[in-house]
Scaffold this motif. Structure first.
Motif, PDB file in Angstrom:
ATOM      1  N   VAL A   1       0.771  -1.231  -0.060  1.00 57.58           N
ATOM      2  CA  VAL A   1      -0.022  -0.144   0.009  1.00 57.58           C
ATOM      3  C   VAL A   1       0.852   1.443  -0.094  1.00 57.58           C
ATOM      4  O   VAL A   1       0.631   2.274  -0.698  1.00 57.58           O
ATOM      5  N   THR A   2       1.946   1.463   0.910  1.00 58.51           N
ATOM      6  CA  THR A   2       2.735   2.429   0.942  1.00 58.51           C
ATOM      7  C   THR A   2       3.694   2.605  -0.438  1.00 58.51           C
ATOM      8  O   THR A   2       3.774   3.732  -0.950  1.00 58.51           O
ATOM      9  N   LEU A   3       4.117   1.493  -1.143  1.00 63.12           N
ATOM     10  CA  LEU A   3       4.663   1.635  -2.213  1.00 63.12           C
ATOM     11  C   LEU A   3       4.025   2.189  -3.242  1.00 63.12           C
ATOM     12  O   LEU A   3       4.342   3.217  -3.943  1.00 63.12           O
ATOM     13  N   MET A   4       2.607   1.830  -3.574  1.00 60.97           N
ATOM     14  CA  MET A   4       1.932   2.429  -4.397  1.00 60.97           C
ATOM     15  C   MET A   4       1.443   3.980  -4.289  1.00 60.97           C
ATOM     16  O   MET A   4       1.489   4.751  -5.022  1.00 60.97           O
ATOM     17  N   VAL A   5       1.361   4.196  -3.180  1.00 61.66           N
ATOM     18  CA  VAL A   5       1.206   5.626  -2.587  1.00 61.66           C
ATOM     19  C   VAL A   5       2.318   6.491  -3.103  1.00 61.66           C
ATOM     20  O   VAL A   5       2.436   7.636  -3.565  1.00 61.66           O
ATOM     21  N   LEU A   6       3.653   5.921  -2.668  1.00 55.35           N
ATOM     22  CA  LEU A   6       4.702   6.394  -2.791  1.00 55.35           C
ATOM     23  C   LEU A   6       5.105   6.785  -4.478  1.00 55.35           C
ATOM     24  O   LEU A   6       5.314   8.124  -4.746  1.00 55.35           O
ATOM     25  N   LEU A   7       4.906   5.595  -5.099  1.00 51.99           N
ATOM     26  CA  LEU A   7       5.096   5.872  -6.724  1.00 51.99           C
ATOM     27  C   LEU A   7       4.117   6.902  -7.329  1.00 51.99           C
ATOM     28  O   LEU A   7       4.400   7.698  -8.133  1.00 51.99           O
ATOM     29  N   THR A   8       2.856   6.857  -6.743  1.00 54.21           N
ATOM     30  CA  THR A   8       2.104   8.065  -7.385  1.00 54.21           C
ATOM     31  C   THR A   8       2.248   9.499  -6.856  1.00 54.21           C
ATOM     32  O   THR A   8       2.233  10.035  -7.755  1.00 54.21           O
ATOM     33  N   VAL A   9       2.737   9.642  -5.725  1.00 51.11           N
ATOM     34  CA  VAL A   9       3.148  10.722  -5.258  1.00 51.11           C
ATOM     35  C   VAL A   9       4.310  11.356  -5.975  1.00 51.11           C
ATOM     36  O   VAL A   9       4.381  12.457  -6.435  1.00 51.11           O
ATOM     37  N   LEU A  10       5.158  10.300  -6.418  1.00 52.86           N
ATOM     38  CA  LEU A  10       6.635  10.960  -7.204  1.00 52.86           C
ATOM     39  C   LEU A  10       6.160  11.174  -8.609  1.00 52.86           C
ATOM     40  O   LEU A  10       6.844  12.079  -9.139  1.00 52.86           O
TER      41      LEU A  10
END
Length: 681
Positions: free
Chosen positions: A306-315
């Motif tokens: 979940v954190t990885l998907m949020v991080l990718l989207t934010v970047l």
């Protein structure tokens, strides 16, 4: 203090989950933008559904993107590019012309002809370098004005006045014809071609700097709205200027500088919402997937994704928000389903999309597209290890994205002509990025120690090195394992357990018998029994050791822990009944624990299925003349005995599912022995 430490030790799993939960919340909130969130959805081309909206503060009306684009285009049309004029080259060419003239033209020329040629060369030279010679060709109109910079002086000339290298021959021919020097054409052309050099170059840096300077002079606003002014009334259609004013208010609201107090309240709001979303995920896992909840590694894996998907989207949003759909969000449900199940995969995907709705533009459209794509992903991927299935799923995901976006654009714009083809390319790139799920799953297996269907498929190959070794050293055990695998797979399919996992577990459950194969009846090819020379206790120890040996072999060969679980549990805590009875015939004071397997008892449906299938298949070999009734009673007796011993208490298998497994085993054994129903005489 001691009691506190004991309490901490006993509840370490719970404390870890709380820490993981809070850490994930902190990381996600930290990644979120900290500006305000405009509380209205702007319904382009539709009536305003809210109450009358008044300007909460003074703000400027932003120009629409097409207005700004038109102004930039106008600047591009009227912009004058810069060129550098090199005077040193002119001096070099002039000296070269004098040298070439002496070399080319003979001394026999009359004084008049000599003067005439020299005048022609000087005049032509001056005319050529009046505006200079340009080598590279730039697609400008002939009448386009350009700046010619020589030192600190800048003159304005037309582009056609600068001679291009490819125009030099035509220019010289016209000049020669006009001066009536056709007799000297070749010599003059050769002279100029050997001497003339380009001395005008395009100054890209200065041109671009000037262009940027003019861009910076563009006003991005047109007019102001004063505080208290009505922006839009309830029921009024949002279009044209009203739409632009609303968008301006939204941009101003989200970009304004917050005071420290406001900033802290925004953080509190984001924290509460993220906290609630992740809490729902944690409660779902605890209520419906308790076996996963008890495993800290699996819970960590889910929250990490979940954190990885949020991080990718934010970047991606920080880089360029136009590429937000390139993020392969459907990798998340694919990965969760690959390791766990569809229901958990979809729920995790929905929670992640809800979190991302805080930070993406057009959040409703984004969430609709992503949730629909996630549902399609879950419904279409049945066997992820089959490459064709993954490609088909990616195609369907991309199609759903395109159709949904097309529908939203028609609703918002009222025309198909506003559809942006570039967005379709983003969807295609996002779909292709989804194919990265296979190497990602492999990496997750190594990092988190999990096992997917793709790895299970590889392990189920009977040509693998370990299974070949088993077939060579203990052929009877290998054949027994194949039969158990077939029975267990059929039983697992009947009760919706993981058929692939239980099949692999069945294939490897007896690999410990490779150490002493002849001590097991299925591998004895002669009438000599190795146990005849041993005491019952020694025989039992050898039989029991095949579990320990199997675990050692499995760990040495790097088999996954979930497969090793089948080796550990396939006999549970049952006894080696044959040798226990034999010992009791000789001695009434026998310790049953000496004849008991170390366990543990089965703790999942799959391990419970294997215990039942293994016991039934092994015991069925002792039936001399099997009948249908005999097999029914035989299966009932063995499995009921295991239930009486409490072997299935730790597994989440129900009585109804055990009855279904019994029916499958009875049917399969009858097929193996080719039995028919016994008709009365």
């Amino acid at each position: 203090m001691k009691s506190f430490i004991n309490s901490l030790y006993k509840n370490q799993d719970l404390f870890y989950k709380v820490f993981l939960f809070l850490l994930t919340t902190f990381i996600i909130v930290y990644m979120f933008p900290k500006g305000g969130k405009f509380k209205y959805e702007i319904p382009k081309g539709k009536p305003w559904q809210y109450e009358n909206l008044y300007a909460p503060f003074d703000f400027a009306i932003l120009k629409a993107p097409d207005e700004l684009a038109a102004e930039k285009e106008e600047i591009n049309k009227t912009h004058v590019p810069y060129y550098d004029y090199n005077a040193e080259v002119v001096s070099q060419v002039e000296a070269s012309l004098d040298e070439q003239f002496v070399r080319i033209f003979p001394d026999t020329l009359t004084r008049r002809e000599n003067m005439r040629l020299q005048d022609f060369i000087q005049n032509t030279f001056e005319e050529i370098y009046d505006a200079g010679v340009l080598q590279e060709i730039v697609p400008l109109s002939p009448d386009q004005l350009v700046y010619l910079r020589e030192g600190n002086e800048v003159t304005e000339v037309t582009y056609k006045s600068i001679i291009k290298q490819n125009q030099l021959r035509d220019f010289l021919n016209r000049k020669i014809d006009k001066a009536q020097l056709q007799n000297y054409r070749e010599e003059l052309i050769g002279l100029f071609f050997d001497s003339v050099k380009s001395n005008v170059t395009y100054n890209e840096a200065l041109t671009q700097s000037d262009l940027e300077s003019r861009y910076n002079q563009i006003s991005y606003t047109r007019g102001n709205v004063e505080r208290g002014t009505i922006i839009v009334a309830k029921g009024e259609v949002v279009e044209g200027d009203k739409l632009q004013v609303l968008n301006s208010l939204k941009a101003e609201y989200e970009s304004q500088v917050w005071s420290e107090a406001n900033y802290n309240w925004v953080i509190v709001g984001y924290t509460l919402l993220v906290f609630l979303a992740l809490l729902m995920l944690m409660l779902f896992i605890r209520k419906y997937r308790y076996d996963i909840f008890q495993n800290n590694i699996k819970v960590t894996f889910i929250f990490f994704n979940v954190t990885l998907m949020v991080l990718l989207t934010v970047l991606v949003i920080r880089f360029n928000v136009a590429y937000v759909y390139v993020v392969p969000l459907c990798v998340l449900p694919l990965t969760i389903k690959g390791f766990f199940d569809s229901r958990l995969g979809l729920f995790t995907h929905v929670i992640t999309v809800l979190l991302l709705g805080f930070i993406v533009p057009d959040s409703y459209e984004y969430m609709f597209l992503q949730i629909i794509a996630g549902i399609v992903t879950i419904l279409t991927v049945s066997e992820l290890y089959k490459r064709a299935n993954l490609f088909i799923t990616v195609g369907q995901i991309t199609l759903v994205y395109i159709v949904s976006y097309f529908a939203f654009t028609i609703i918002q714009e009222g025309s198909i002509y506003e559809v942006e083809p570039e967005t379709f390319l983003m969807f295609l790139l996002g779909g292709l990025a989804t194919l990265f799920v296979q190497p990602l799953i492999y990496a997750y297996e190594k990092i988190f120690g999990l096992i997917s269907d793709m790895s299970l498929l590889e392990l189920s190959d009977t040509n693998s090195k370990l299974l070949k070794e088993l077939s060579d050293k203990a052929p009877g055990t290998f054949h027994h394992s194949l039969n158990v695998a077939n029975l267990a797979e059929a039983a697992a399919n009947e009760i919706n357990a993981n058929a692939m996992l239980v099949r692999v577990g069945a294939l490897y459950h007896d690999i410990g018998k490779m150490r002493n194969p002849t001590y097991f009846t299925e591998n004895q090819t002669t009438s000599v029994n190795s146990h005849d020379e041993l005491s019952p206790k020694e025989s039992a120890e050898i039989i029991i050791e095949h579990v320990i040996n199997g675990i050692e072999v499995a760990k040495k060969r790097n088999l996954p822990d979930r497969v090793i679980d089948f080796i550990r549990t396939h006999h549970g805590t049952t006894t080696v009944y044959y040798f226990l009875k034999k010992a009791m015939e000789n001695d009434q004071h026998v310790n049953e624990d000496d004849y008991r397997y170390p366990g543990p008892m089965p703790f999942s449906k799959e391990t419970a299925i294997l215990m039942m299938c293994d016991s039934v298949e092994a015991a069925s070999r002792s039936i001399k003349e099997p009948t249908a009734n005999m097999i029914d009673e035989f299966v009932e007796r063995i499995i009921n005995k295991q239930m009486e011993d409490g072997q299935f208490l730790n597994s989440n298998i129900t009585f109804m599912e055990i009855q279904q497994v019994k029916k499958v085993l009875k049917r399969k054994l009858k097929n193996i022995y080719h039995l028919r129903i016994e008709y009365p005489e």
